[in-house]
Design an enzyme around this catalytic site. Sequence first.
Site, PDB file in Angstrom:
ATOM      1  N   ASN A   1      -5.214  -1.191  10.552  1.00 27.71           N
ATOM      2  CA  ASN A   1      -6.411  -0.816  10.675  1.00 27.71           C
ATOM      3  C   ASN A   1      -6.859  -0.379  12.101  1.00 27.71           C
ATOM      4  O   ASN A   1      -7.169  -1.276  13.082  1.00 27.71           O
ATOM      5  CB  ASN A   1      -7.626  -1.866  10.310  1.00 27.71           C
ATOM      6  CG  ASN A   1      -8.999  -1.554  10.534  1.00 27.71           C
ATOM      7  OD1 ASN A   1      -9.534  -0.578  10.690  1.00 27.71           O
ATOM      8  ND2 ASN A   1      -9.785  -2.703  10.533  1.00 27.71           N
TER       9      ASN A   1
ATOM     10  N   LYS B   1      -9.253   0.695  13.619  1.00 28.33           N
ATOM     11  CA  LYS B   1     -10.750   0.751  13.933  1.00 28.33           C
ATOM     12  C   LYS B   1     -11.197   1.963  14.571  1.00 28.33           C
ATOM     13  O   LYS B   1     -10.594   3.132  14.433  1.00 28.33           O
ATOM     14  CB  LYS B   1     -11.131  -0.491  14.646  1.00 28.33           C
ATOM     15  CG  LYS B   1     -10.587  -1.557  13.942  1.00 28.33           C
ATOM     16  CD  LYS B   1     -11.068  -2.913  14.544  1.00 28.33           C
ATOM     17  CE  LYS B   1     -10.411  -4.245  13.750  1.00 28.33           C
ATOM     18  NZ  LYS B   1     -10.864  -5.437  13.944  1.00 28.33           N
TER      19      LYS B   1
ATOM     20  N   HIS C   1     -15.577  -4.511   5.301  1.00 30.41           N
ATOM     21  CA  HIS C   1     -14.792  -5.040   6.463  1.00 30.41           C
ATOM     22  C   HIS C   1     -15.909  -5.675   7.146  1.00 30.41           C
ATOM     23  O   HIS C   1     -16.993  -5.475   7.228  1.00 30.41           O
ATOM     24  CB  HIS C   1     -14.371  -3.860   7.332  1.00 30.41           C
ATOM     25  CG  HIS C   1     -13.503  -4.513   8.615  1.00 30.41           C
ATOM     26  ND1 HIS C   1     -14.034  -5.022   9.679  1.00 30.41           N
ATOM     27  CD2 HIS C   1     -12.016  -4.764   8.757  1.00 30.41           C
ATOM     28  CE1 HIS C   1     -13.169  -5.628  10.429  1.00 30.41           C
ATOM     29  NE2 HIS C   1     -12.054  -5.417   9.793  1.00 30.41           N
TER      30      HIS C   1
ATOM     31  N   GLU D   1     -17.042  -5.778  10.145  1.00 27.86           N
ATOM     32  CA  GLU D   1     -17.641  -5.325  11.163  1.00 27.86           C
ATOM     33  C   GLU D   1     -18.654  -4.293  10.249  1.00 27.86           C
ATOM     34  O   GLU D   1     -19.748  -4.092  10.987  1.00 27.86           O
ATOM     35  CB  GLU D   1     -16.556  -4.432  11.864  1.00 27.86           C
ATOM     36  CG  GLU D   1     -15.777  -5.447  12.969  1.00 27.86           C
ATOM     37  CD  GLU D   1     -14.409  -4.936  13.148  1.00 27.86           C
ATOM     38  OE1 GLU D   1     -13.857  -3.860  13.285  1.00 27.86           O
ATOM     39  OE2 GLU D   1     -13.728  -5.770  13.841  1.00 27.86           O
TER      40      GLU D   1
ATOM     41  N   GLU E   1     -10.284 -12.059   5.182  1.00 35.20           N
ATOM     42  CA  GLU E   1     -10.252 -12.099   6.648  1.00 35.20           C
ATOM     43  C   GLU E   1     -11.261 -12.877   7.185  1.00 35.20           C
ATOM     44  O   GLU E   1     -12.604 -12.391   7.162  1.00 35.20           O
ATOM     45  CB  GLU E   1     -10.553 -10.589   7.276  1.00 35.20           C
ATOM     46  CG  GLU E   1      -9.677  -9.565   6.898  1.00 35.20           C
ATOM     47  CD  GLU E   1      -9.496  -8.472   7.817  1.00 35.20           C
ATOM     48  OE1 GLU E   1      -8.559  -8.149   8.149  1.00 35.20           O
ATOM     49  OE2 GLU E   1     -10.654  -7.494   8.013  1.00 35.20           O
TER      50      GLU E   1
ATOM     51  N   GLY F   1      -9.800 -10.234  15.721  1.00 39.31           N
ATOM     52  CA  GLY F   1      -9.758 -10.013  17.069  1.00 39.31           C
ATOM     53  C   GLY F   1      -9.976 -11.166  18.250  1.00 39.31           C
ATOM     54  O   GLY F   1     -10.281 -10.994  19.255  1.00 39.31           O
TER      55      GLY F   1
ATOM     56  N   SER G   1      -6.211 -11.545  13.511  1.00 41.87           N
ATOM     57  CA  SER G   1      -5.086 -11.847  14.551  1.00 41.87           C
ATOM     58  C   SER G   1      -3.662 -12.219  14.233  1.00 41.87           C
ATOM     59  O   SER G   1      -3.217 -13.150  14.553  1.00 41.87           O
ATOM     60  CB  SER G   1      -5.668 -13.173  15.359  1.00 41.87           C
ATOM     61  OG  SER G   1      -6.937 -12.849  15.925  1.00 41.87           O
TER      62      SER G   1
END
Length: 253
Positions: free
Chosen positions: A10, A12, A95, A97, A169, A175, A215
Amino acid sequence: MQYKPLIIANWKMNPQSLVEAKRLFGSVKKGLRNIKRTEVVICPPSVYLSDIKNQAAGIKLGSQNCFWEEKGAFTGEISAVMLKKIGCQYVIIGHSERREIFKETDEMINQKLKAVIKTGLKPILCIGETGEEKEQEKIVSVFKKQIKIALSGVAKSKISKSGFCIAYEPIWAIGSGEACGIDEAMSAKLLIQKILISFLGKSLTKKIPILYGGSVTSKNARDFIDEAGMNGLLIGGASLNSQEFIKIVKIVF
Ligand code: PGA
């Protein structure tokens, strides 16, 4: 059931130019030339999809998002049909985000899932808890709600044929450099399967790959597969470094 492990990159909103995107993709492709036992999917920003498609070879393409309508007055959106026509095979849905920054609800994710399945693309449904929900021991109710609403009104037969998979996730692990513990990931997988069984039954649940994301690096990738029993990985930051990403894909075997 044995799966061909699924490793999804991904990217992003990276990299910042088409030249860099092509360079990154080219380098990944070169490093993974002979990898046949893993399904590798790259999800670049949509504006790079068509250029990258021309270089794709054995690597599959995915989108980081899509809209649920097929066409019309939806400024800024991209439909699943458009993604399919441009050569995508996978779509990441829900996701964290998108949920957090763009306020996507489980109901919106449900509509996206239906559109992706209807179009014949493979949905990767992201679920996971925040750090706060984890501390308050709300994981079971969070997973149940996310899965139940995402799947509502989707026929079992359609899920079975779609290549549907779930990416666990934990939001606090994305991150952050602090990946989920292996035991925790293993219990999350079992919990997801238990919830899936209650909605879809045992035999269909067995066919649904469960991936881990948050991560992931070349140092922990193998443990998520071998120890936690994950069927694949969803990789953000580490997928922007071609050598690290290649290492992860190779290390998984
Ligand atoms: P990360 O992101 O690997 O950078 O933690 C994973 C993701 O957001 O899918």
